[in-house]
Design a protein around this motif. Sequence first.
Motif, PDB file in Angstrom:
ATOM      1  N   VAL A 135      44.986  36.485  44.133  1.00  0.00           N
ATOM      2  CA  VAL A 135      46.194  35.770  44.529  1.00  0.00           C
ATOM      3  C   VAL A 135      47.038  35.469  43.297  1.00  0.00           C
ATOM      4  O   VAL A 135      48.247  35.637  43.300  1.00  0.00           O
ATOM      5  N   ALA A 136      46.380  35.066  42.201  1.00  0.00           N
ATOM      6  CA  ALA A 136      47.123  34.732  40.976  1.00  0.00           C
ATOM      7  C   ALA A 136      47.970  35.908  40.492  1.00  0.00           C
ATOM      8  O   ALA A 136      49.110  35.734  40.071  1.00  0.00           O
ATOM      9  N   GLU A 137      47.407  37.112  40.568  1.00  0.00           N
ATOM     10  CA  GLU A 137      48.146  38.296  40.111  1.00  0.00           C
ATOM     11  C   GLU A 137      49.332  38.621  41.008  1.00  0.00           C
ATOM     12  O   GLU A 137      50.276  39.276  40.575  1.00  0.00           O
ATOM     13  N   SER A 138      49.276  38.190  42.257  1.00  0.00           N
ATOM     14  CA  SER A 138      50.332  38.571  43.197  1.00  0.00           C
ATOM     15  C   SER A 138      51.485  37.566  43.257  1.00  0.00           C
ATOM     16  O   SER A 138      52.488  37.822  43.907  1.00  0.00           O
ATOM     17  N   VAL A 139      51.348  36.454  42.557  1.00  0.00           N
ATOM     18  CA  VAL A 139      52.359  35.406  42.629  1.00  0.00           C
ATOM     19  C   VAL A 139      53.737  35.902  42.200  1.00  0.00           C
ATOM     20  O   VAL A 139      54.755  35.485  42.750  1.00  0.00           O
ATOM     21  N   SER A 140      53.788  36.823  41.274  1.00  0.00           N
ATOM     22  CA  SER A 140      55.075  37.322  40.778  1.00  0.00           C
ATOM     23  C   SER A 140      55.882  38.019  41.874  1.00  0.00           C
ATOM     24  O   SER A 140      57.083  38.201  41.729  1.00  0.00           O
TER      25      SER A 140
END
Length: 173
Positions: free
Chosen positions: A38-43
């Motif tokens: 999820v952290a990687e997809s925040v952008s």
Amino acid sequence: MTDTSETIPPKTAEDLFRFLDDLGISHKTKHHPPVFTVAESVSLRDEIPGGHTKNLFVKDKKDNFFLLTVEENASVDLKTVHTLIGAASKVSFGKPEKLMEYLGVIPGSVTAFGAINDTGHNVTFVLDADLMREEIINCHPLSNDATTSIARDDLIRFMEATGHTPLVLKVTA
């Protein structure tokens, strides 16, 4: 004795899109670099409106499998969620081999769209009630290098077309 049963390869994103098109379900896909968390997809949030998902593939001690699809920032209490989803015991994470066998995806690509590959109906799909307040739901299209947006009601229609009746339950804290 040899095993003559053929292993059917899992469906691809193209198969999924064709299936959605055949159902008359509108969908929009944005391709992006692979994201594993999820952290990687925040952008991608500014580019893709709607509810973004986190998926937990879990099983109980009787090998009943469940896919919990929740809003990306929601938390699920794995010590108590079994009481909400009808599991026979506390749940633990399912093994990657079962994820591939049942949903046709690898860890990092887990998605509610995996229902298209669960032809043996081995998985109970649970959609969190909070997530289902969103008009648009975003899921990986069987791989983590794209995000497909679909209307909430169409996600349920898709699942029903695969022979699954998803449970819509509040499973998040």
